[in-house]
Design a protein around this motif. Structure first.
Motif, PDB file in Angstrom:
ATOM      1  N   PHE A  94       0.828  -1.205   0.000  1.00 13.49           N
ATOM      2  CA  PHE A  94       0.000   0.000   0.000  1.00 13.49           C
ATOM      3  C   PHE A  94       0.869   1.264   0.000  1.00 13.49           C
ATOM      4  CE2 PHE A  94      -3.449  -2.695   2.085  1.00 13.49           C
ATOM      5  CZ  PHE A  94      -4.169  -2.821   0.897  1.00 13.49           C
ATOM      6  N   GLY A  95       2.006   1.193   0.689  1.00 11.78           N
ATOM      7  CA  GLY A  95       2.907   2.340   0.702  1.00 11.78           C
ATOM      8  C   GLY A  95       3.436   2.648  -0.683  1.00 11.78           C
ATOM      9  N   PHE A  96       3.868   1.605  -1.410  1.00 12.65           N
ATOM     10  CA  PHE A  96       4.362   1.790  -2.785  1.00 12.65           C
ATOM     11  C   PHE A  96       3.253   2.342  -3.679  1.00 12.65           C
ATOM     12  CE2 PHE A  96       5.045   0.203  -7.092  1.00 12.65           C
ATOM     13  CZ  PHE A  96       6.355   0.620  -7.338  1.00 12.65           C
ATOM     14  N   TRP A  97       2.064   1.796  -3.525  1.00 14.61           N
ATOM     15  CA  TRP A  97       0.913   2.227  -4.314  1.00 14.61           C
ATOM     16  C   TRP A  97       0.657   3.726  -4.094  1.00 14.61           C
ATOM     17  CZ3 TRP A  97      -4.337  -0.877  -4.007  1.00 14.61           C
ATOM     18  CH2 TRP A  97      -5.235  -0.359  -4.944  1.00 14.61           C
ATOM     19  N   SER A  98       0.709   4.154  -2.833  1.00 14.65           N
ATOM     20  CA  SER A  98       0.382   5.551  -2.514  1.00 14.65           C
ATOM     21  C   SER A  98       1.427   6.532  -3.030  1.00 14.65           C
ATOM     22  CB  SER A  98       0.227   5.723  -1.003  1.00 14.65           C
ATOM     23  OG  SER A  98       1.478   5.614  -0.340  1.00 14.65           O
ATOM     24  N   ASN A  99       2.627   6.045  -3.323  1.00  8.15           N
ATOM     25  CA  ASN A  99       3.666   6.934  -3.852  1.00  8.15           C
ATOM     26  C   ASN A  99       3.399   7.367  -5.287  1.00  8.15           C
ATOM     27  OD1 ASN A  99       5.137   6.986  -1.529  1.00  8.15           O
ATOM     28  ND2 ASN A  99       6.922   5.940  -2.336  1.00  8.15           N
ATOM     29  N   TYR A 100       2.687   6.529  -6.037  1.00 10.33           N
ATOM     30  CA  TYR A 100       2.549   6.769  -7.467  1.00 10.33           C
ATOM     31  C   TYR A 100       1.111   6.975  -7.936  1.00 10.33           C
ATOM     32  CZ  TYR A 100       7.362   5.245  -7.482  1.00 10.33           C
ATOM     33  OH  TYR A 100       8.710   5.153  -7.234  1.00 10.33           O
ATOM     34  N   ARG A 101       0.169   6.810  -7.021  1.00  6.45           N
ATOM     35  CA  ARG A 101      -1.229   7.007  -7.363  1.00  6.45           C
ATOM     36  C   ARG A 101      -1.900   7.821  -6.262  1.00  6.45           C
ATOM     37  NH1 ARG A 101      -3.191   6.726 -12.018  1.00  6.45           N
ATOM     38  NH2 ARG A 101      -5.205   6.117 -11.149  1.00  6.45           N
ATOM     39  N   PRO A 102      -3.074   8.390  -6.529  1.00  2.00           N
ATOM     40  CA  PRO A 102      -3.793   9.109  -5.474  1.00  2.00           C
ATOM     41  C   PRO A 102      -3.973   8.236  -4.235  1.00  2.00           C
ATOM     42  CG  PRO A 102      -4.834   9.489  -7.595  1.00  2.00           C
ATOM     43  CD  PRO A 102      -3.780   8.452  -7.821  1.00  2.00           C
ATOM     44  N   ARG A 103      -3.749   8.815  -3.071  1.00  2.00           N
ATOM     45  CA  ARG A 103      -3.814   8.058  -1.828  1.00  2.00           C
ATOM     46  C   ARG A 103      -5.201   7.497  -1.545  1.00  2.00           C
ATOM     47  NH1 ARG A 103       0.427  11.460   0.124  1.00  2.00           N
ATOM     48  NH2 ARG A 103      -0.695  13.146  -0.901  1.00  2.00           N
TER      49      ARG A 103
END
Length: 518
Positions: A94-103
């Motif tokens: 989830f951390g990686f996801w939030s770096n590159y997409r809207p939280r």
């Protein structure tokens, strides 16, 4: 442009009042209000995530026994550990996801996973066999959904200036602590429904004292998703509070500044991860050992241990909330590093006080009977006493330190005053160290996206919560409290030495590169 940035010294727990700063012109009133509404929604999300964990924790064992008679204490340990395992796996994702997409995306997906997991938990009685494995999956998925803690903290770190950071992190930790405290209270409120409850035949849903808390968790999750959709907006500011360019913004503003490209101090990052692991490891083993220790040392019955230790843990939660509020004020005077060092020293003193002294020995339990206070080889057997009802066994169980534990014959008793003093000190040191670790970590990382780094920090804490109980169960059962607490004291001393070695490196990103004076 109306400046509405506030001084973090005036920031209340869940609300903020406008004030003036020297860079007020950098933020409009609309941006300020939107930013803090979004942060407060994440306070609520953290609170609900904590409630989702603790709201069923006191009823897992009887529910597991009811749905699957083949479930034993060993499997209970896996069910409890599955939450931390799920969170450990999910946090970096989830951390990686939030770096590159809207939280919003990882937040909403993680909450829907928790909602689905709670619904599965309410239906684990339906399958004809292997019900215990469905419960294992359900709790693991709840933990997987709780991996959004990394997103919550990375968003908050990126949406606050250095002056606002400690207060915001303290508010998140306070909401988390309140969730852990109130979850069992909600569980107790549903006890009147009873074990049988009522059945909704159309959808084969049993509504009883075991399933209602999970269903409430699912409902709160859906409400949380609606609030995130309606209120949460993407915001990112630098350490001075100036709005930064964000991949989640649809349009770039001329007032935005570029995110700095200098390197993060990886030595400091690794050091904080190690420190955080030790802090969570120590508190997890302390939570685990309270019930066996008090039953062995003070000859408490199972009912007494559940009652008194429950009161102690609830008091620790309340103490943590008070301490977190106080640390917000103290950090402005002496700084986060000094507070972290002080917290570790307080924890060390707390465990040192627990060392057995004197010539008085605990009451020996001579009967060769199984004692639920003995931490044998599984995590489940340690905590099983927390769920066993006094009505399950009408025969009076023997009390005292069981003769099977050879150390009972030569280890002095830990006096009740020792124990309570230690509890108070550890209750002071743990929330202080926990909060300062998160705060320092977010400042070291600076204005760059922190999702992956926060994911690894959350994962290290989850791993500590798995390994802590395993460590203490083995050492306590074979060598007793003297060796157990000596080893813990040694671990804390090594941690303090590590902190001393990296002390000068634990500074904010902008301070490190000379943009802001410390």
């Amino acid at each position: 442009m109306a400046g509405l940035r506030i001084d973090s010294e005036q920031e209340p727990l869940l609300g903020d009042t406008p004030g003036n700063r020297e860079w007020d012109i950098l933020e409009t009133e609309e941006h300020y209000k939107s930013r803090w509404r979004s942060i407060r929604i994440l306070y609520l999300t953290m609170f609900l995530s904590s409630v989702g964990f603790s709201i069923v924790i006191m009823s897992i064992w009887p529910y597991l026994q009811k749905i699957d008679q083949t479930a034993d204490a060993s499997f209970l340990g896996w069910v409890i550990a599955s939450y931390s395992l799920g969170q450990m796996v999910a946090s970096p994702i989830f951390g990686f996801w939030s770096n590159y997409r809207p939280r919003k995306e990882p937040l909403i997906v993680s909450i829907f996973i928790s909602v689905a997991a709670n619904c599965l938990y309410a239906y684990v009685h339906i399958p004809a066999s292997h019900n215990k494995y469905y419960m294992l999956i359900a709790r693991g998925l709840v933990g997987f959904g709780a991996g959004n803690a990394a997103v919550i903290r990375s968003y908050t770190a990126g949406a606050t200036s250095l002056q606002e950071r400690t207060n915001s992190m303290a508010n998140i930790s306070t909401c988390q602590a309140l969730g852990f405290i109130l979850g069992p209270v909600f569980q107790t409120c549903f006890a009147f429904i009873g074990e049988k409850g009522v059945t909704w035949d159309v959808i084969k849903l049993q509504i009883n004292m075991y399933t209602t808390p999970a269903l409430l968790g699912a409902f709160l999750g859906i409400l949380n998703v609606i609030l995130i959709f309606a209120i949460l907006r993407e915001h990112r500011v630098d350490d001075s509070g100036r709005q930064c360019k964000n991949i989640n913004f649809d349009e770039a503003s001329t007032d935005e500044v570029q995110v700095p490209q200098e390197n993060i101090d990886q030595v400091a990052v690794v050091a904080i991860n190690v420190l955080f692991f030790v802090i969570l490891f120590i508190f997890a083993l302390f939570e685990t050992i309270i019930t066996p220790l008090t039953m062995d040392m003070y000859a408490w019955t199972q009912e007494q241990a559940v009652l008194y230790d429950g009161i102690i843990l609830a008091a620790l939660g309340i103490e943590a909330v008070v301490i977190l509020l106080g640390v917000k004020l103290l950090s402005r005077k002496i700084g986060e590093r000094a507070i972290l060092l002080g917290g570790l020293i307080v924890v060390w003193v707390g465990f040192f006080i627990l060392l057995p002294w004197g010539n008085q020995f605990p009451k020996i339990q001579w009967e060769d009977l199984h004692n639920n206070s003995i931490p044998n080889t599984t995590f489940g057997e340690i905590i099983i006493g927390l769920w066993k009802s006094p009505m399950e066994d009408h025969n009076e169980r023997p009390t005292g330190c069981p003769i099977e534990q050879a150390w009972c014959l030569y280890t002095p008793v830990i006096h009740l005053a020792q124990f309570l003093t230690s509890v108070v000190l550890i209750g002071i040191g743990y929330p202080v160290c926990n909060l300062m670790s998160y705060t320092l970590y977010s400042k070291i990382l600076g204005p760059k996206p922190q999702g992956v780094y926060m994911g690894w920090l959350t994962a290290s804490g989850s791993g500590a919560r798995i390994l802590g109980p395993v460590f203490i169960s083995q050492v306590y059962a074979h060598w007793g409290p003297r060796w157990a607490f000596c080893l813990v004291c040694g671990i804390v001393v090594l941690t303090i030495i590590l902190l001393g070695v990296v002390y000068k490196r634990l500074i904010a990103f902008s301070v490190r590169y000379g943009r802001i004076q410390e």
